[in-house]
Design an enzyme around this catalytic site. Sequence first.
Site, mmCIF file in Angstrom:
data_model
loop_
_atom_site.group_PDB
_atom_site.id
_atom_site.type_symbol
_atom_site.label_atom_id
_atom_site.label_comp_id
_atom_site.label_asym_id
_atom_site.label_seq_id
_atom_site.Cartn_x
_atom_site.Cartn_y
_atom_site.Cartn_z
ATOM 1 N N ARG A 164 0.839 -1.220 0.000
ATOM 2 C CA ARG A 164 0.000 0.000 0.000
ATOM 3 C C ARG A 164 0.865 1.258 0.000
ATOM 4 O O ARG A 164 0.566 2.239 0.697
ATOM 5 C CB ARG A 164 -0.939 0.036 1.207
ATOM 6 C CG ARG A 164 -1.962 -1.068 1.252
ATOM 7 C CD ARG A 164 -2.962 -0.966 0.103
ATOM 8 N NE ARG A 164 -4.046 -1.913 0.283
ATOM 9 C CZ ARG A 164 -4.001 -3.193 -0.079
ATOM 10 N NH1 ARG A 164 -2.918 -3.681 -0.668
ATOM 11 N NH2 ARG A 164 -5.045 -3.964 0.125
ATOM 12 N N SER A 238 -10.085 -0.391 3.723
ATOM 13 C CA SER A 238 -9.376 -0.665 4.985
ATOM 14 C C SER A 238 -8.850 0.647 5.547
ATOM 15 O O SER A 238 -8.205 1.412 4.828
ATOM 16 C CB SER A 238 -8.178 -1.581 4.740
ATOM 17 O OG SER A 238 -8.605 -2.811 4.222
ATOM 18 N N GLU A 334 -4.256 3.701 6.627
ATOM 19 C CA GLU A 334 -3.954 3.375 5.241
ATOM 20 C C GLU A 334 -4.315 4.533 4.314
ATOM 21 O O GLU A 334 -3.498 4.906 3.461
ATOM 22 C CB GLU A 334 -4.705 2.095 4.866
ATOM 23 C CG GLU A 334 -4.091 1.353 3.714
ATOM 24 C CD GLU A 334 -5.071 1.159 2.607
ATOM 25 O OE1 GLU A 334 -4.851 1.736 1.531
ATOM 26 O OE2 GLU A 334 -6.063 0.431 2.800
HETATM 27 N N1 EPU Z 1 -10.895 -10.550 10.592
HETATM 28 C C1 EPU Z 1 -11.611 -10.695 11.763
HETATM 29 N N2 EPU Z 1 -12.474 -9.692 12.104
HETATM 30 C C2 EPU Z 1 -12.673 -8.604 11.323
HETATM 31 C C3 EPU Z 1 -11.940 -8.457 10.136
HETATM 32 C C4 EPU Z 1 -11.046 -9.471 9.783
HETATM 33 O O1 EPU Z 1 -11.454 -11.666 12.480
HETATM 34 O O2 EPU Z 1 -13.469 -7.754 11.694
HETATM 35 C C5 EPU Z 1 -9.983 -11.627 10.175
HETATM 36 C C6 EPU Z 1 -10.579 -12.393 8.989
HETATM 37 O O3 EPU Z 1 -11.412 -13.429 9.383
HETATM 38 C C7 EPU Z 1 -9.354 -12.896 8.298
HETATM 39 C C8 EPU Z 1 -8.324 -11.818 8.566
HETATM 40 O O4 EPU Z 1 -8.780 -11.081 9.677
HETATM 41 O O5 EPU Z 1 -8.919 -14.097 8.868
HETATM 42 C C9 EPU Z 1 -8.069 -10.921 7.376
HETATM 43 O O6 EPU Z 1 -9.283 -10.362 6.919
HETATM 44 P P1 EPU Z 1 -9.612 -10.186 5.355
HETATM 45 O O7 EPU Z 1 -9.327 -11.440 4.616
HETATM 46 O O8 EPU Z 1 -10.977 -9.601 5.252
HETATM 47 O O9 EPU Z 1 -8.526 -9.161 4.826
HETATM 48 P P2 EPU Z 1 -7.894 -7.869 5.490
HETATM 49 O O10 EPU Z 1 -6.512 -8.202 5.926
HETATM 50 O O11 EPU Z 1 -8.815 -7.282 6.482
HETATM 51 C C10 EPU Z 1 -6.799 -7.040 3.258
HETATM 52 C C11 EPU Z 1 -6.679 -5.727 2.537
HETATM 53 C C12 EPU Z 1 -7.965 -5.470 1.753
HETATM 54 C C13 EPU Z 1 -8.150 -6.582 0.748
HETATM 55 C C14 EPU Z 1 -8.211 -7.926 1.503
HETATM 56 C C15 EPU Z 1 -8.216 -9.102 0.546
HETATM 57 C C16 EPU Z 1 -5.203 -4.272 3.802
HETATM 58 C C17 EPU Z 1 -5.095 -3.123 4.724
HETATM 59 N N3 EPU Z 1 -6.445 -4.658 3.486
HETATM 60 O O12 EPU Z 1 -7.839 -6.901 4.212
HETATM 61 O O13 EPU Z 1 -7.779 -4.246 1.038
HETATM 62 O O14 EPU Z 1 -9.334 -6.411 0.001
HETATM 63 O O15 EPU Z 1 -7.043 -8.089 2.333
HETATM 64 O O16 EPU Z 1 -6.964 -9.217 -0.086
HETATM 65 O O17 EPU Z 1 -4.191 -4.823 3.372
HETATM 66 C C18 EPU Z 1 -8.055 -1.894 1.183
HETATM 67 O O18 EPU Z 1 -6.827 -1.803 1.106
HETATM 68 O O19 EPU Z 1 -8.787 -0.875 1.276
HETATM 69 C C19 EPU Z 1 -8.684 -3.205 1.196
HETATM 70 C C20 EPU Z 1 -9.985 -3.372 1.361
#
Ligand code: EPU
Length: 338
Positions: A164, A238, A334
């Site tokens: 990012r 995010s 972010e």
């Molecule tokens: N999780 C929870 N509770 C929550 C949110 C997440 O337990 O409220 C757990 C999920 O179950 C999962 C883990 O945390 O095991 C990661 O969650 P998720 O797969 O939804 O991905 P993320 O790490 O929250 C990142 C990116 C997203 C992108 C997704 C998919 C960043 C900051 N965010 O989110 O990007 O769509 O992976 O690749 O890296 C963005 O940058 O705006 C964005 C949405």
Amino acid sequence: MQIERGVSLKPYNSFGLPAVAGTLVRVASDADVRRVVDHPQLGTAPKFVLGGGSNIILTRDMPQLVVKVEVRGIRLVEERADAWIVEAGAGEPWHAFVAHTLAQGWPGLENLALIPGTVGAAPVQNIGAYGVELKDRFESLDAVDLVTGRMSTLRAGLCGFGYRDSVFKHSLANRTVITRVRFRLPRPWRPVLGYLDLERKIAETGIRAPNAQQVADWVCAIRRAKLPDPALLGNAGSFFKNPVVTPEQCRDIIGRDPEVVHYPLPDGSIKLAAGWMIDACGWKGKSVGQAGVYERQALVLVNRGGAIGSEVMLLAGAIQESVYGRFGIRLEPEPLVV
Ligand code: EPU
């Protein structure tokens, strides 16, 4: 080039935060950017470059000249044996561009479907989702310098892409306007399906060898289930980056919180799921004023209607404090806070 005064930026930021630009210009071509640079007053004014406004938090009015990028056009530049090279104007809406490439039979951007914002903003924060980052599909971009008016073409080596992150968030921030981006979509196409949510889709549907459109449809379905549509509920995706820690730090956290979601990175460091940590601190569904934590994804802050930037930042600060208190990790926002 149009010059407008006293422009509300509320419709131009996906969080729907109120702020006014003293002066705003829309640029639809490199020549328009040069007109701004050569303009007797606008040329020397400090500037803020605005793309789709999907990754900014506006906390105040904008004294700078806001340069809104509206360069359009999509074309296949080259069809090579090993790749399609596709170019898009920086002002093209990202998702419509991804959909267009798929419809034309140029696959490769399907994992990045439904990300809000514009093509020009995509390299700024090296957008990424479901195992693919912009830098994995990047060929080059054109940018016009806001001081000299000179156009240059930058390949990946000069863009400083990170998680990012890019040079456009640092030394080139508001110094240059990205006008066009070229993508290298590798041939033969191979799907990227390693992300857990996509593996679940394979198991659910029984489709082991999906085509690019199917992958895009899965990504859209996953995003719609987890992430709010900015047209309905203001947000900037995010709100925090997933923090990267050393294996020692991670072991220490696992010692206290065995459930913490974490992913080893190729360089030996560990990425922690910030959403999980915020969720574990009990923030899901909580609010400060009209700024809230999204019920289905704790990493996303939302505008429940009429929120102002300072409420969002108060909420963000309180979340940072509680995550630091429990995990000893400082979460970093972010989106760009202005
Ligand atoms: N999780 C929870 N509770 C929550 C949110 C997440 O337990 O409220 C757990 C999920 O179950 C999962 C883990 O945390 O095991 C990661 O969650 P998720 O797969 O939804 O991905 P993320 O790490 O929250 C990142 C990116 C997203 C992108 C997704 C998919 C960043 C900051 N965010 O989110 O990007 O769509 O992976 O690749 O890296 C963005 O940058 O705006 C964005 C949405």
